[in-house]
Design an enzyme around this catalytic site. Structure first.
Site, PDB file in Angstrom:
ATOM      1  N   ALA A 179       4.572   0.684  -2.904  1.00  0.00           N
ATOM      2  CA  ALA A 179       3.896   0.631  -4.210  1.00  0.00           C
ATOM      3  C   ALA A 179       2.637   1.475  -4.134  1.00  0.00           C
ATOM      4  CB  ALA A 179       3.538  -0.804  -4.585  1.00  0.00           C
ATOM      5  N   TYR A 225      -1.982  -0.942 -13.355  1.00  0.00           N
ATOM      6  CA  TYR A 225      -1.208  -1.408 -12.198  1.00  0.00           C
ATOM      7  C   TYR A 225      -0.186  -2.463 -12.643  1.00  0.00           C
ATOM      8  CZ  TYR A 225      -0.186  -3.985  -7.869  1.00  0.00           C
ATOM      9  OH  TYR A 225       0.446  -4.626  -6.828  1.00  0.00           O
ATOM     10  N   LYS A 264       3.863  -2.102 -12.573  1.00  0.00           N
ATOM     11  CA  LYS A 264       4.695  -3.012 -11.775  1.00  0.00           C
ATOM     12  C   LYS A 264       5.717  -3.732 -12.676  1.00  0.00           C
ATOM     13  CE  LYS A 264       4.430  -4.052  -7.967  1.00  0.00           C
ATOM     14  NZ  LYS A 264       5.187  -3.507  -6.789  1.00  0.00           N
ATOM     15  N   TRP A 273      -2.428 -11.822  -3.986  1.00  0.00           N
ATOM     16  CA  TRP A 273      -3.587 -11.925  -3.088  1.00  0.00           C
ATOM     17  C   TRP A 273      -3.173 -11.806  -1.614  1.00  0.00           C
ATOM     18  CZ3 TRP A 273      -8.037 -15.714  -4.740  1.00  0.00           C
ATOM     19  CH2 TRP A 273      -8.324 -15.536  -6.091  1.00  0.00           C
TER      20      TRP A 273
HETATM   21  N1  NAP Z   1      -1.737  -6.225  -1.646  1.00  0.00           N
HETATM   22  C1  NAP Z   1      -1.701  -7.217  -2.515  1.00  0.00           C
HETATM   23  O1  NAP Z   1      -2.646  -8.019  -2.621  1.00  0.00           O
HETATM   24  C2  NAP Z   1      -0.499  -7.422  -3.384  1.00  0.00           C
HETATM   25  C3  NAP Z   1      -0.514  -8.457  -4.351  1.00  0.00           C
HETATM   26  C4  NAP Z   1       0.624  -8.659  -5.126  1.00  0.00           C
HETATM   27  C5  NAP Z   1       1.743  -7.861  -4.967  1.00  0.00           C
HETATM   28  N2  NAP Z   1       1.730  -6.861  -4.059  1.00  0.00           N
HETATM   29  C6  NAP Z   1       2.921  -6.028  -3.890  1.00  0.00           C
HETATM   30  O2  NAP Z   1       3.394  -6.188  -2.563  1.00  0.00           O
HETATM   31  C7  NAP Z   1       4.050  -4.986  -2.137  1.00  0.00           C
HETATM   32  C8  NAP Z   1       3.490  -4.554  -0.781  1.00  0.00           C
HETATM   33  O3  NAP Z   1       2.102  -4.324  -0.918  1.00  0.00           O
HETATM   34  P1  NAP Z   1       1.205  -3.861   0.316  1.00  0.00           P
HETATM   35  O4  NAP Z   1      -0.176  -4.329   0.030  1.00  0.00           O
HETATM   36  O5  NAP Z   1       1.891  -4.219   1.587  1.00  0.00           O
HETATM   37  O6  NAP Z   1       1.238  -2.274   0.122  1.00  0.00           O
HETATM   38  P2  NAP Z   1       0.565  -1.128   1.039  1.00  0.00           P
HETATM   39  O7  NAP Z   1       0.036  -1.682   2.305  1.00  0.00           O
HETATM   40  O8  NAP Z   1      -0.350  -0.364   0.133  1.00  0.00           O
HETATM   41  O9  NAP Z   1       1.821  -0.224   1.415  1.00  0.00           O
HETATM   42  C9  NAP Z   1       2.490   0.543   0.473  1.00  0.00           C
HETATM   43  C10 NAP Z   1       3.452   1.455   1.181  1.00  0.00           C
HETATM   44  O10 NAP Z   1       4.055   2.292   0.185  1.00  0.00           O
HETATM   45  C11 NAP Z   1       4.176   3.587   0.733  1.00  0.00           C
HETATM   46  N3  NAP Z   1       4.227   4.558  -0.368  1.00  0.00           N
HETATM   47  C12 NAP Z   1       3.287   4.759  -1.332  1.00  0.00           C
HETATM   48  N4  NAP Z   1       3.692   5.715  -2.175  1.00  0.00           N
HETATM   49  C13 NAP Z   1       4.929   6.116  -1.742  1.00  0.00           C
HETATM   50  C14 NAP Z   1       5.856   7.059  -2.217  1.00  0.00           C
HETATM   51  N5  NAP Z   1       5.588   7.816  -3.281  1.00  0.00           N
HETATM   52  N6  NAP Z   1       7.050   7.194  -1.553  1.00  0.00           N
HETATM   53  C15 NAP Z   1       7.300   6.459  -0.431  1.00  0.00           C
HETATM   54  N7  NAP Z   1       6.439   5.559   0.075  1.00  0.00           N
HETATM   55  C16 NAP Z   1       5.263   5.381  -0.585  1.00  0.00           C
HETATM   56  C17 NAP Z   1       2.941   3.771   1.580  1.00  0.00           C
HETATM   57  O11 NAP Z   1       3.174   4.771   2.545  1.00  0.00           O
HETATM   58  P3  NAP Z   1       1.962   5.774   2.984  1.00  0.00           P
HETATM   59  O12 NAP Z   1       0.772   4.919   3.215  1.00  0.00           O
HETATM   60  O13 NAP Z   1       2.515   6.414   4.197  1.00  0.00           O
HETATM   61  O14 NAP Z   1       1.801   6.683   1.810  1.00  0.00           O
HETATM   62  C18 NAP Z   1       2.801   2.384   2.210  1.00  0.00           C
HETATM   63  O15 NAP Z   1       3.528   2.309   3.416  1.00  0.00           O
HETATM   64  C19 NAP Z   1       3.853  -3.981  -3.277  1.00  0.00           C
HETATM   65  O16 NAP Z   1       4.988  -4.004  -4.106  1.00  0.00           O
HETATM   66  C20 NAP Z   1       2.666  -4.543  -4.045  1.00  0.00           C
HETATM   67  O17 NAP Z   1       2.692  -4.124  -5.403  1.00  0.00           O
HETATM   68  C21 NAP Z   1       0.634  -6.618  -3.251  1.00  0.00           C
END
Ligand code: NAP
Length: 281
Positions: free
Chosen positions: A56, A121, A125, A145
């Protein structure tokens, strides 16, 4: 085989670790989600039974200034995955967010509640959720979170600031459920094992404000930093956030038997895992 796309991200990393040898990680340098050709090439080569999308564009404020990118990655990219997974007969697991809700309900959000995202965002989503449904065998898992060992997150920010400052202002008027990515990975594992389809909420249980969460982090970590409550308005971030975004996880429990842990217990386990990683027992 299960494929985790976005395997270098905070959640992707823990998913891959939990699924072990039954899973294969796909990284950004291997697959570009916004390219239909790239997605097709990678997935048709691997032919998995399940694809978990942990990719994402997660910079909530960045999405406000880069709206095109937000919809490309969080919306169009999911359609690319949905099309190919449907074609090869694989399940698509799409990870989504509490930010699809507007925060006005005042009690835990259920899967069928009306969505009304406040930010780019959240809207992007939501587009991802709609696009995931292109594959009839889809599983949408909304969470919130998140923190984990392999990404930037609130716990790490607080631990760093707590060592630098005597007092920190933290928002007290947003309520949610802090969720450890290891516990979310376990919930996703149980949903896949039970072959669930449709939309589910998965988070650690119980709720708190960011301010209460910060206080708990300092208490568990033995830091004396003072937490000063401030309002969302005072913080002045570009993207609006839902004020109350606790996700009700009853459907997950009913359909899989999985019992999510309380957020405070999960925080303790995370800090222990973190100490072990850093070699401090
Ligand atoms: N973090 C939160 O608090 C939170 C809350 C609710 C829901 N979520 C959801 O949970 C999921 C995981 O979140 P996270 O925090 O683990 O995310 P994250 O650490 O930001 O990781 C996102 C990953 O997506 C990859 N990515 C980004 N753009 C890309 C593209 N165009 N093509 C291929 N890969 C791409 C990134 O790779 P690179 O870094 O190598 O670019 C990274 O490995 C997401 O769906 C997010 O919306 C997160």
């Amino acid at each position: 085989m299960i494929v985790v796309v976005g395997a270098r991200g905070m959640l992707g990393h823990d998913l891959l670790e939990l699924f072990g040898s039954s899973a294969r990680g796909v990284y950004h340098d291997e697959m570009e989600i916004i390219s239909p050709v790239s997605v097709e090439k990678v997935l048709k080569n691997l032919r998995p039974k399940v694809v978990i999308n942990a990719i994402a564009y997660t910079d909530v404020d960045g999405c406000e200034t880069n709206q095109v990118r937000a919809f490309q990655v969080n919306g169009d990219g999911v359609l690319n995955l949905a099309r190919v997974t449907a074609e090869i007969g694989a399940k698509l697991v799409q990870v989504s967010t509490d930010y699809v809700f507007d925060g006005s309900k005042g009690k835990p959000w259920l899967e069928d509640d009306l969505v009304n995202p406040l930010s780019t965002y959240g809207r992007s989503k939501l587009a991802g959720e709609e696009n995931a449904r292109f594959n009839p065998d889809h599983l949408i898992v909304r969470t919130q979170w998140l923190y984990g060992l392999h990404g930037k997150n609130f716990v790490e920010t607080m631990l760093r600031l707590g060592k630098e400052k005597e007092e920190i202002g933290v928002v007290h008027d947003q309520i949610g459920s802090p969720t450890w990515t290891v516990d979310l990975s376990r919930a996703i594992h149980s949903l896949i094992a039970a072959d669930c389809r449709g939309t589910y909420h998965a988070a650690n249980v119980g709720s708190c404000s960011w301010c209460e969460f910060a206080s708990a982090i300092f208490e568990e970590a033995g830091l004396k930093t003072i937490v000063k409550p401030i309002t969302t308005g005072e913080l002045g971030r570009p993207a609006p956030r839902p004020l109350y975004s606790v996700l009700g996880c009853g459907k997950l429990q009913r359909d899989t038997g999985f019992e999510p842990e309380g957020w405070r217990e999960a925080l303790k386990k995370y800090l222990k895992a973190r100490r072990q990683r850093n070699g401090a027992g």
